[in-house]
Scaffold this motif. Structure first.
Motif, PDB file in Angstrom:
ATOM      1  N   UNK A   5      22.015  13.984  37.745  1.00 20.11           N
ATOM      2  CA  UNK A   5      23.159  14.783  38.161  1.00 20.11           C
ATOM      3  C   UNK A   5      24.373  14.287  37.405  1.00 20.11           C
ATOM      4  N   UNK A   6      25.453  15.064  37.514  1.00 18.36           N
ATOM      5  CA  UNK A   6      26.690  14.627  36.876  1.00 18.36           C
ATOM      6  C   UNK A   6      27.272  13.437  37.641  1.00 18.36           C
ATOM      7  N   UNK A   7      28.007  12.628  36.901  1.00 13.32           N
ATOM      8  CA  UNK A   7      28.655  11.445  37.450  1.00 13.32           C
ATOM      9  C   UNK A   7      29.619  11.809  38.569  1.00 13.32           C
ATOM     10  N   UNK A   8      29.617  10.999  39.630  1.00 13.60           N
ATOM     11  CA  UNK A   8      30.593  11.116  40.714  1.00 13.60           C
ATOM     12  C   UNK A   8      31.377   9.813  40.780  1.00 13.60           C
ATOM     13  N   UNK A   9      32.565   9.881  41.319  1.00 10.32           N
ATOM     14  CA  UNK A   9      33.431   8.703  41.402  1.00 10.32           C
ATOM     15  C   UNK A   9      32.749   7.536  42.104  1.00 10.32           C
ATOM     16  N   UNK A  10      31.985   7.815  43.151  1.00 13.76           N
ATOM     17  CA  UNK A  10      31.354   6.713  43.877  1.00 13.76           C
ATOM     18  C   UNK A  10      30.182   6.085  43.121  1.00 13.76           C
ATOM     19  N   UNK A  11      29.830   6.615  41.928  1.00 14.41           N
ATOM     20  CA  UNK A  11      28.788   6.013  41.080  1.00 14.41           C
ATOM     21  C   UNK A  11      29.327   4.873  40.219  1.00 14.41           C
ATOM     22  N   UNK A  12      30.636   4.816  40.058  1.00 17.78           N
ATOM     23  CA  UNK A  12      31.233   3.904  39.080  1.00 17.78           C
ATOM     24  C   UNK A  12      30.910   2.439  39.345  1.00 17.78           C
ATOM     25  N   UNK A  13      30.963   2.014  40.593  1.00 16.52           N
ATOM     26  CA  UNK A  13      30.707   0.591  40.863  1.00 16.52           C
ATOM     27  C   UNK A  13      29.265   0.216  40.529  1.00 16.52           C
ATOM     28  N   UNK A  14      28.323   1.124  40.758  1.00 13.77           N
ATOM     29  CA  UNK A  14      26.933   0.842  40.381  1.00 13.77           C
ATOM     30  C   UNK A  14      26.806   0.664  38.875  1.00 13.77           C
ATOM     31  N   UNK A  15      27.406   1.567  38.121  1.00 17.84           N
ATOM     32  CA  UNK A  15      27.332   1.499  36.652  1.00 17.84           C
ATOM     33  C   UNK A  15      27.971   0.206  36.153  1.00 17.84           C
ATOM     34  N   UNK A  16      29.049  -0.219  36.782  1.00 17.62           N
ATOM     35  CA  UNK A  16      29.723  -1.459  36.374  1.00 17.62           C
ATOM     36  C   UNK A  16      28.812  -2.674  36.509  1.00 17.62           C
ATOM     37  N   UNK A  17      27.813  -2.593  37.351  1.00 16.20           N
ATOM     38  CA  UNK A  17      26.904  -3.733  37.546  1.00 16.20           C
ATOM     39  C   UNK A  17      25.780  -3.767  36.505  1.00 16.20           C
ATOM     40  N   UNK A  18      25.607  -2.736  35.703  1.00 15.03           N
ATOM     41  CA  UNK A  18      24.484  -2.676  34.757  1.00 15.03           C
ATOM     42  C   UNK A  18      24.580  -3.680  33.613  1.00 15.03           C
ATOM     43  N   UNK A  19      25.731  -3.801  32.920  1.00  9.63           N
ATOM     44  CA  UNK A  19      25.783  -4.771  31.815  1.00  9.63           C
ATOM     45  C   UNK A  19      25.706  -6.193  32.361  1.00  9.63           C
ATOM     46  N   UNK A  20      24.726  -6.947  31.888  1.00  9.74           N
ATOM     47  CA  UNK A  20      24.515  -8.302  32.385  1.00  9.74           C
ATOM     48  C   UNK A  20      25.378  -9.337  31.669  1.00  9.74           C
ATOM     49  N   UNK A  51      29.031  13.556  31.574  1.00 11.66           N
ATOM     50  CA  UNK A  51      28.666  12.219  32.043  1.00 11.66           C
ATOM     51  C   UNK A  51      27.553  12.362  33.084  1.00 11.66           C
ATOM     52  N   UNK A  52      26.406  11.772  32.785  1.00  9.86           N
ATOM     53  CA  UNK A  52      25.182  12.019  33.539  1.00  9.86           C
ATOM     54  C   UNK A  52      24.603  10.713  34.062  1.00  9.86           C
ATOM     55  N   UNK A  53      24.138  10.758  35.313  1.00  7.78           N
ATOM     56  CA  UNK A  53      23.469   9.594  35.888  1.00  7.78           C
ATOM     57  C   UNK A  53      22.024   9.949  36.216  1.00  7.78           C
ATOM     58  N   UNK A  54      21.175   8.927  36.174  1.00  4.98           N
ATOM     59  CA  UNK A  54      19.798   9.045  36.622  1.00  4.98           C
ATOM     60  C   UNK A  54      19.716   8.369  37.985  1.00  4.98           C
ATOM     61  N   UNK A  55      19.009   9.017  38.889  1.00  4.22           N
ATOM     62  CA  UNK A  55      18.847   8.501  40.245  1.00  4.22           C
ATOM     63  C   UNK A  55      17.385   8.203  40.537  1.00  4.22           C
TER      64      UNK A  55
END
Length: 159
Positions: A5-20, A51-55
């Motif tokens: 689905x398209x990116x939502x504002x509440x997805x941002x914190x999850x994405x921020x955790x991806x880069x190690x 901007x697309x996210x996978x769930x």
């Protein structure tokens, strides 16, 4: 198994955790500073499309977007997968999905991307997915180190 689905504002914190680490961040968001923040994502995607996210089980596990749509070409950017889901087909699913979006919604025949020479895993992955190198350029990091960007492209005509 996976949905998009398209990116939502509440997805941002999850994405921020991806880069190690800083290097992983540079692979997906080369113009920001580690650690990734929601504001940096928002600033980056202001010039991006789709901007697309996978769930998986309603959890955000990957992100990517398109940019620079031209007559027959557009670019793929900001590709990142949660470390827990790497090597599980998520990136393939994301790439196939976003390639279809590029072809169907933007009517482009070629998808291109830039992968840095130090991103061996990414270079191997993109080559396996049908991308071929077409150009090289280099940038100097803040540390003074030079990094080569390898522009790769793939035909979307057959998908």
């Amino acid at each position: 198994m996976y949905t998009i689905r398209e990116l939502k504002t509440n997805d941002l914190s999850s994405i921020c955790s991806f880069p190690q680490n800083e290097e992983e961040l540079i692979f997906s968001f080369p113009k920001v500073v580690f650690p990734l923040t929601p504001d940096q994502i928002i600033e980056t995607i202001t010039s991006r499309l789709k901007p697309t996210v996978v769930l998986h089980n309603n959890n955000v596990i990957a992100f990517a977007c398109l940019y620079d749509v031209q007559e027959n070409t557009c670019s793929l950017g900001n590709v990142i997968v949660s470390s827990e889901y790497r090597g599980k087909g998520v990136a393939v699913f994301l790439l196939q999905t976003i390639s279809t979006i590029a072809k169907e919604e933007y009517k482009v025949e070629t998808l291109q991307l830039v992968c840095q020479n130090i991103n061996t895993r990414g270079l191997i992955f993109y080559k396996k997915q049908g991308f071929n190198p077409v150009d090289l350029f280099w940038n100097q990091r803040q540390s003074g180190e030079y990094v080569v960007g390898i522009r790769m492209q793939k035909s979307l005509i057959s998908i």
